[in-house]
Design a protein around this motif. Sequence first.
Motif, PDB file in Angstrom:
ATOM      1  N   GLN A 256      93.083  29.892  46.044  1.00 41.26           N
ATOM      2  CA  GLN A 256      92.117  30.734  46.726  1.00 41.26           C
ATOM      3  C   GLN A 256      92.133  32.086  46.051  1.00 41.26           C
ATOM      4  O   GLN A 256      93.179  32.663  45.796  1.00 41.26           O
ATOM      5  N   GLU A 258      90.714  36.124  45.763  1.00 41.31           N
ATOM      6  CA  GLU A 258      90.110  37.247  46.452  1.00 41.31           C
ATOM      7  C   GLU A 258      90.126  38.436  45.523  1.00 41.31           C
ATOM      8  O   GLU A 258      91.111  38.696  44.847  1.00 41.31           O
ATOM      9  N   GLN A 263      85.186  36.098  47.280  1.00 37.60           N
ATOM     10  CA  GLN A 263      86.173  35.208  47.887  1.00 37.60           C
ATOM     11  C   GLN A 263      85.816  33.795  47.510  1.00 37.60           C
ATOM     12  O   GLN A 263      84.652  33.423  47.551  1.00 37.60           O
ATOM     13  N   THR A 265      87.499  29.662  47.720  1.00 36.47           N
ATOM     14  CA  THR A 265      88.602  28.751  48.021  1.00 36.47           C
ATOM     15  C   THR A 265      88.379  27.446  47.279  1.00 36.47           C
ATOM     16  O   THR A 265      87.270  27.161  46.819  1.00 36.47           O
ATOM     17  N   GLN A 296      77.434  35.684  48.091  1.00 42.41           N
ATOM     18  CA  GLN A 296      78.406  36.774  48.198  1.00 42.41           C
ATOM     19  C   GLN A 296      78.463  37.638  46.950  1.00 42.41           C
ATOM     20  O   GLN A 296      78.917  38.771  46.987  1.00 42.41           O
TER      21      GLN A 296
END
Lengths: 351, 407
Positions: A256, A258, A263, A265, A296
């Motif tokens: 994952q 960040e 972000q 996963t 995003q």
Amino acid sequence: MAKVELKKVNKSFGNVHVIRDIDLEIENGEFVVFVGPSGCGKSTLLRLIAGLENLSSGVISIADRQVMDLPPSKRGIAMVFQSYALYPHMTVFNNMAFSLDLQGVTKAEIHQRVEAAAKILQMEHLLDRRPAALSGGQRQRVAIGRAIVRNPDVFLFDEPLSNLDAALRHDTRVEIAKLHTQLGATTIYVTHDQVEAMTLADKIVVLKDGEVMQVGSPMELFNFPANEFVAGFLGSPKMNFFKGVLVNGSGTDTGQFEGDSLQATNVRLVGSSKPNGAEVTLGIRPQHLVVDPAGQLKGTATLVERLGTETVIELVNGVGTRFRCASPESLDIEAGQEVSFSFNSTDAHIF
Amino acid sequence: MTRTLKHVILALIVFIWVLPFVALVTTSLRSETASKTSGFWTAFTPTELGHRFSTHDRTETEPFVTMSGNIFDRLNKVRDSFEVEGDVKSILFKGRAPDPDNPGKTKLLRQLIFAGDVMDVRGGEFVFQSNGDFTWTFPEAIAPKPKNLDTFINQDPVFGTDAYVEVLFENENVPNALIASFIVTIPATIIPITIAAFAAYAFAWMRFPGRDWLFVLVVSLMVVPTQLAFLPVLQGFSGIAAWATSLNAWMTDCEVTKTCQVASKTFASLWVTHTAFGLPLAIYLLRNYIVGLPKELLESARIDGASHLQIFTRLIIPLSVPALASFSIFQFLWVWNDLIVALYIGPADSSDLVFPIRLQKQLGTFKDQLHLLNASAVISIIVPLIVFLSMQRYFIRGLLAGSVKGG
């Protein structure tokens, strides 16, 4: 037809260590491409195999025979140089016959072998000309013909297409591929052009600073790059990279990510030994970004290039990271416009 | 503007360089008298030949009215060479004539008369045609006192190869010098260039320890002037000669005939000396040329299985032709024109003297026969000229075309 093996091969010029501990196995009949940026040692590695440079340490064997102490002519190789290196004072026929003549092959056999090679390359009509009277593409053919005549175990090509213009380069590339299927000889091909590497190779060896970055089939390298360098080197436009930390997934092969206001996963994690919290890079190819108002990844377009087959948009995100998007559709986006993208996390990589 | 200036300067340089050669050639083609009495630049314009028409010798007493003949026959009768021919355009009459202002006295007269004009000379009418026929008619038979007519006949320029015939065929000195010069020059050109080509290849493309230092050493030998080395070189040769002499005495029965002495100054000593002093420059020039040949060519030949010797003979030599040709011209000219080395180290027999020494000797013997001296000089110039022109075709541009990219 032969196997080529390199074990712990090292080469230094004075204090400069240009080839570091290279191990490589090239199977019989395989077409291997050495690719890398200039100065990565790919030509030196080829010259080491050819015997034009001496090893500092290590073992090279061709056809299960160690060749380090053999002169180039006894190694069963033939080389095509970037600059063709034709003998300017000899006709095409004599250029091709030179090595056979030195070996003491009879005149009749020389004729037969040169003509056979000329036939393969469809240049029988050029045999009486001198190199000065040939075009660039024809000279390249003669250089290849000179290699074929020797009937070598291994063909070595040192950036053979870089002096040709774009159209001719494409044609010759196709011909080299055909020739390889026809002759079936082991071939080692050096280039800095990733298109040549992707199209020709059975196996690509990516080199950087004298070290092997990754070895594998073209699609393997493209889809599963072993490190950030290989990921960035193959593919056009270049892969986008975002800095961040590994949040979760240490010890497994997905992680994952960040960071950089992103972000993700379930991303393919390269190198499972990274601890959680380690600084990592997220890589995603420009082709895998999809315009999505709810996405995003947000950025401001700085440049829009419309290539006809695809549209390449250069953007910069909120924290100043530059990235690109390439889409086969002609997107209605202008420079200065803010765009959002989403991507499939299975297409991304964490390095 | 600058273009014109360049052309003017270029023309001037060419003129200055060509002038001595023109002078030499012109003088060598003129007669002895002409070369002695006037400069070569007067040879291209009509010259005035002095001639005296005399009606008859004092011993002849038969009276006559008309004297006739041909000016050319008369001119050529008194000259042993350089046949005069062409047209007689004018005659400058020079002499005394009765002065109309002072009866009974004469005055000096200079008068230019042309073909077909009638001139009153000493009571007779003198007429000539441009083909040289003339008549001198008197109103009554004259004898016994001869009458003279002193003239300067305007004559077309004449050139002849008599001087060449004389130096080449009537005397053995110049032919001998030619032969001697060839005996010296040809080996003294071929030997150093052969050695230098091998050395240059080694310096350029073979790896051996100390290669660069050795090359620097060889090149630095260029600064040693030949003159400085005369004494040691001569000592060396006489040492060799002495050794050969004693060997000769020991091996053969020459002592009986007293022929043991081996000469120290021979053609061979000249070959060795010229080779030694020509090599540094030759190696330097050839190495710099050979090192510039594309590296890939040699690598390709190595892959094709060529040994160093095969690379040298089958690639380097054919591709170095321009450099070899230019150096052989250098060396040929230098050896051909060399005076001092030949003087100190070469054979001293009169028949073995090389051309420059022969010319220097002729300066003494021919100092009043400029035409002969110049003919010899022209012969000595022509040889290198022929060499240069025949080597010209080896200065091939683009010899490497087609071998490598951009070539």
